[in-house]
Design a protein around this motif. Sequence first.
Motif, PDB file in Angstrom:
ATOM      1  N   LYS A 195       0.782  -0.973   0.032  1.00 33.61           N
ATOM      2  CA  LYS A 195       0.072  -0.278   0.149  1.00 33.61           C
ATOM      3  C   LYS A 195       1.057   1.209  -0.038  1.00 33.61           C
ATOM      4  CE  LYS A 195      -4.537   1.293   1.924  1.00 33.61           C
ATOM      5  NZ  LYS A 195      -5.434   1.157   2.900  1.00 33.61           N
ATOM      6  N   GLY A 196       1.860   0.957   0.514  1.00 37.45           N
ATOM      7  CA  GLY A 196       2.875   2.177   0.564  1.00 37.45           C
ATOM      8  C   GLY A 196       3.325   2.767  -0.576  1.00 37.45           C
ATOM      9  N   GLN A 197       3.640   1.642  -1.383  1.00 34.08           N
ATOM     10  CA  GLN A 197       4.149   2.000  -2.867  1.00 34.08           C
ATOM     11  C   GLN A 197       2.949   2.552  -3.651  1.00 34.08           C
ATOM     12  OE1 GLN A 197       7.091   1.136  -4.273  1.00 34.08           O
ATOM     13  NE2 GLN A 197       6.560   1.655  -6.475  1.00 34.08           N
ATOM     14  N   ALA A 198       1.752   2.295  -3.670  1.00 32.66           N
ATOM     15  CA  ALA A 198       0.674   2.878  -4.357  1.00 32.66           C
ATOM     16  C   ALA A 198       0.507   4.068  -3.818  1.00 32.66           C
ATOM     17  CB  ALA A 198      -0.706   2.040  -3.979  1.00 32.66           C
ATOM     18  N   ARG A 199       0.739   4.609  -2.536  1.00 34.57           N
ATOM     19  CA  ARG A 199       0.570   5.962  -2.009  1.00 34.57           C
ATOM     20  C   ARG A 199       1.493   6.753  -2.524  1.00 34.57           C
ATOM     21  NH1 ARG A 199       1.679   5.014   2.935  1.00 34.57           N
ATOM     22  NH2 ARG A 199       3.418   6.499   3.520  1.00 34.57           N
ATOM     23  N   GLU A 200       2.655   6.253  -3.120  1.00 32.86           N
ATOM     24  CA  GLU A 200       3.517   7.401  -3.652  1.00 32.86           C
ATOM     25  C   GLU A 200       3.124   8.256  -4.948  1.00 32.86           C
ATOM     26  OE1 GLU A 200       7.076   5.407  -4.638  1.00 32.86           O
ATOM     27  OE2 GLU A 200       7.464   4.603  -2.485  1.00 32.86           O
ATOM     28  N   VAL A 201       2.122   7.512  -5.623  1.00 29.42           N
ATOM     29  CA  VAL A 201       1.433   8.184  -6.556  1.00 29.42           C
ATOM     30  C   VAL A 201       0.742   9.277  -6.186  1.00 29.42           C
ATOM     31  CG1 VAL A 201      -0.316   8.191  -8.364  1.00 29.42           C
ATOM     32  CG2 VAL A 201       1.262   6.128  -8.058  1.00 29.42           C
ATOM     33  N   ILE A 202      -0.002   9.344  -5.019  1.00 27.99           N
ATOM     34  CA  ILE A 202      -0.847  10.488  -4.215  1.00 27.99           C
ATOM     35  C   ILE A 202       0.433  11.558  -3.962  1.00 27.99           C
ATOM     36  CG2 ILE A 202      -2.390  10.893  -2.629  1.00 27.99           C
ATOM     37  CD1 ILE A 202      -3.660   9.074  -4.760  1.00 27.99           C
ATOM     38  N   GLU A 203       1.356  11.234  -3.283  1.00 24.35           N
ATOM     39  CA  GLU A 203       2.349  11.933  -2.952  1.00 24.35           C
ATOM     40  C   GLU A 203       3.124  12.833  -4.024  1.00 24.35           C
ATOM     41  OE1 GLU A 203       4.930   9.437  -0.827  1.00 24.35           O
ATOM     42  OE2 GLU A 203       3.670   9.420   1.067  1.00 24.35           O
ATOM     43  N   MET A 223       3.267  17.918  -7.273  1.00 29.38           N
ATOM     44  CA  MET A 223       3.199  18.518  -8.490  1.00 29.38           C
ATOM     45  C   MET A 223       2.184  19.827  -8.398  1.00 29.38           C
ATOM     46  SD  MET A 223       2.881  15.644 -11.702  1.00 29.38           S
ATOM     47  CE  MET A 223       1.583  15.089 -10.806  1.00 29.38           C
ATOM     48  N   ARG A 224       1.036  19.867  -7.435  1.00 28.08           N
ATOM     49  CA  ARG A 224       0.054  20.767  -7.511  1.00 28.08           C
ATOM     50  C   ARG A 224       0.606  21.690  -6.966  1.00 28.08           C
ATOM     51  NH1 ARG A 224      -4.253  19.881  -2.583  1.00 28.08           N
ATOM     52  NH2 ARG A 224      -2.726  19.385  -0.939  1.00 28.08           N
ATOM     53  N   LYS A 225       1.910  21.673  -6.174  1.00 23.90           N
ATOM     54  CA  LYS A 225       2.454  23.129  -5.907  1.00 23.90           C
ATOM     55  C   LYS A 225       3.259  23.878  -6.840  1.00 23.90           C
ATOM     56  CE  LYS A 225       3.454  20.357  -1.490  1.00 23.90           C
ATOM     57  NZ  LYS A 225       4.185  19.418  -0.634  1.00 23.90           N
ATOM     58  N   SER A 258       2.195  23.726 -10.141  1.00 27.38           N
ATOM     59  CA  SER A 258       1.026  23.656 -11.216  1.00 27.38           C
ATOM     60  C   SER A 258      -0.115  24.507 -10.706  1.00 27.38           C
ATOM     61  CB  SER A 258       0.686  22.314 -11.873  1.00 27.38           C
ATOM     62  OG  SER A 258      -0.155  22.267 -12.738  1.00 27.38           O
ATOM     63  N   PRO A 259      -0.465  25.688 -11.152  1.00 30.56           N
ATOM     64  CA  PRO A 259      -1.690  26.307 -10.244  1.00 30.56           C
ATOM     65  C   PRO A 259      -2.914  25.832 -11.074  1.00 30.56           C
ATOM     66  CG  PRO A 259      -0.021  27.750 -11.063  1.00 30.56           C
ATOM     67  CD  PRO A 259       0.715  26.571 -11.498  1.00 30.56           C
ATOM     68  N   ASN A 260      -2.768  25.270 -12.198  1.00 31.71           N
ATOM     69  CA  ASN A 260      -3.963  24.846 -12.799  1.00 31.71           C
ATOM     70  C   ASN A 260      -4.416  23.264 -12.460  1.00 31.71           C
ATOM     71  OD1 ASN A 260      -4.576  26.840 -14.626  1.00 31.71           O
ATOM     72  ND2 ASN A 260      -3.565  26.011 -16.256  1.00 31.71           N
ATOM     73  N   LEU A 261      -3.557  22.497 -11.926  1.00 31.10           N
ATOM     74  CA  LEU A 261      -3.598  21.339 -11.193  1.00 31.10           C
ATOM     75  C   LEU A 261      -4.232  21.680  -9.795  1.00 31.10           C
ATOM     76  CD1 LEU A 261      -3.798  18.262 -11.025  1.00 31.10           C
ATOM     77  CD2 LEU A 261      -1.054  18.345 -10.435  1.00 31.10           C
ATOM     78  N   ALA A 262      -3.581  22.573  -8.955  1.00 33.73           N
ATOM     79  CA  ALA A 262      -4.012  22.759  -7.566  1.00 33.73           C
ATOM     80  C   ALA A 262      -5.526  23.179  -7.898  1.00 33.73           C
ATOM     81  CB  ALA A 262      -3.280  23.851  -7.131  1.00 33.73           C
ATOM     82  N   ARG A 263      -6.271  24.034  -8.828  1.00 36.46           N
ATOM     83  CA  ARG A 263      -7.285  24.324  -8.969  1.00 36.46           C
ATOM     84  C   ARG A 263      -8.463  23.355  -9.123  1.00 36.46           C
ATOM     85  NH1 ARG A 263      -5.236  29.569 -11.028  1.00 36.46           N
ATOM     86  NH2 ARG A 263      -5.215  28.786 -13.001  1.00 36.46           N
ATOM     87  N   GLU A 264      -8.077  22.283  -9.968  1.00 43.39           N
ATOM     88  CA  GLU A 264      -8.781  21.256 -10.483  1.00 43.39           C
ATOM     89  C   GLU A 264      -9.251  20.470  -9.171  1.00 43.39           C
ATOM     90  OE1 GLU A 264     -10.252  20.644 -13.054  1.00 43.39           O
ATOM     91  OE2 GLU A 264      -9.263  21.990 -14.367  1.00 43.39           O
ATOM     92  N   ILE A 265      -8.164  20.225  -8.056  1.00 39.19           N
ATOM     93  CA  ILE A 265      -8.313  19.449  -6.829  1.00 39.19           C
ATOM     94  C   ILE A 265      -9.108  20.089  -5.645  1.00 39.19           C
ATOM     95  CG2 ILE A 265      -6.921  18.205  -4.994  1.00 39.19           C
ATOM     96  CD1 ILE A 265      -4.604  18.018  -7.221  1.00 39.19           C
TER      97      ILE A 265
END
Length: 591
Positions: free
Chosen positions: A118-126, A131-133, A135-142
């Motif tokens: 599960k830790g390996q999968a969580r790396e995608v979320i991390e 990236m959202r830090k 990428s302003p457009n990505l941050a606005r989508e989340i």
Amino acid sequence: MASYNKFQVDRNKASRGINVFKKDRNFNTKKIKSDRLMDGIGIWASFYRSNPHRFVKEYLGITLKMFQCILIYMMMHNHYFMYLASRGQGKTFLTSIFCCVRAILFPQTKIVIASGTKGQAREVIEKIDDMRKTSPNLAREISDLRTSTNDARVEFHNGSWIKIVASNDGARSKRANLLIVDEFRMVDITIISKVLRKFLTAPRSPKYLEKEEYAHLRERNKEIYLSSCWYKMHWSYNRFLTYYKSMINGAKYFVCGLPYQLAIKEGLLDEEQVKDEMSEDDFDSVGWSMEMEALWFGESEKAFFKFEDLEKNRKLASPLFPREYYDLIKDTSFKFENKKPNELRLVTCDIAGMAGKDNDASVYTVFRLIPIKSGYERHVVYMESLNGENTVHQAIRIRQLYEDYDCDYIVLDTQNIGLSVYDQLVLPLYDKERNKEYEPLNCINNDDMAERCTYPNAEKVIYSIKGNASLNSEIAYVMSDSLKRGKIRLPVNEMEGKEFLMKLKGFENLPEETKAKFVSSYSQITLLINEMINLEAEYNENTGHVKLKEPNSKRKDRYSSVSYGNYVATLLERKLNKHEEIDFDDDLVYF
């Protein structure tokens, strides 16, 4: 290939300003503003769905390498995707980007990520959080993002979400439109078939599909599998072949393996670092071939030991680390395990001299012999290798392990330079590092060796191994039999080991060098397995003896250390079953 050609055509048309959309649109200037806005959204959504690599650059503001553009494109335009990547290519980074692209361009998309741990999968979320830090457009989508172990997820304003699941039966009843299995070779094929793939029950159903004229636009769910290569006898190799055959037959499958040279060319991996790793004394060519060259490894037809016999015995979640390691982590659950009733412990040694030669590394292995009804279950709880140490230093290290693990016997290869180490063990030894003097020890199974000790009261705990054709053959057969019977327990693979360690309070804050020492207790076993499946059998028709021969520039010192310990464990087991006192002078009649 068809998908790749389409990628090039769309790319060329877009660069010349040619309309790449199949359906003409009416750009009536008299339309109200909201209609014109929706027309524009439709055009750009269609364009970016066809060209996801351009969406990454123009909307998310992330620059990709050419091979990453192609991979993103293939992820979008195929129903089944498999990427076999060498270390350093940013596999997790690329996966994170595609998840965001899919979630933004296709509202209400459900994305599930599974992995060997599960830790390996969580790396995608991390990675998405990082990236959202930038990428302003990505941050606005989340709308919400969480990286906690038990609730890692990303939610988008358009109703899409990304979640991770454990690769076990407990993950049942989930639903997804996109399934991503990272390090899929580490996941049980039964879990993939009967649990994870069952998530993909219904495709995404936007409202326009309710109109008859758009019924042909119904979408398919997607499956993405990511990993490095592995052994050919593993199920993942057959899965790779299935994808390859489907791809060349024109189905919407895509598979590729990209070796480390690409990462070097793109500046993602340092060439000098690669050269240094390949020149190290304990370089593992098998592991390198699979992990870095994106090549599947198949054992020789003459291989004496089979991968499946070794892999099935990797069941120890936690090795028994050296005692000083337990002072580094302030977790009350992390404690050195003392002996169980009637348990025996061995430190077994294959001795080598100066570094720089083939087959020249000293290996020390610690066994726990746990009593069971049929004898002993052999737990290989610790292994380390040393290069180029003198005989005094090696003898002191053996005594340290003997004391630290509360061992009952030392099993020692006393041929060649091993005899010099033995001669140090039968003398008093002073350990400068610990400011301690060790009492002399003596041999238990060989009178000639025992006479080399001039201290009559020295405890007899050293079992001398002097290899010859007959004994080496017997040791090999006993090792093979123990593996097939499941009597040997080995630490789990490195990924599962890291997952266990990360759960310990304080481990994550340790220096990287210290973390590597913990992980080495798992990686040593991987090196052991790679050594053993490389050993080829040569049989003597007259005597029935088997000789194990290692390929050129390969080693078998880890095998020797472990097989010696297993052989002596069998001697002890035979005596235990007969309820006799241990007499190492008796011959073992096993076959």
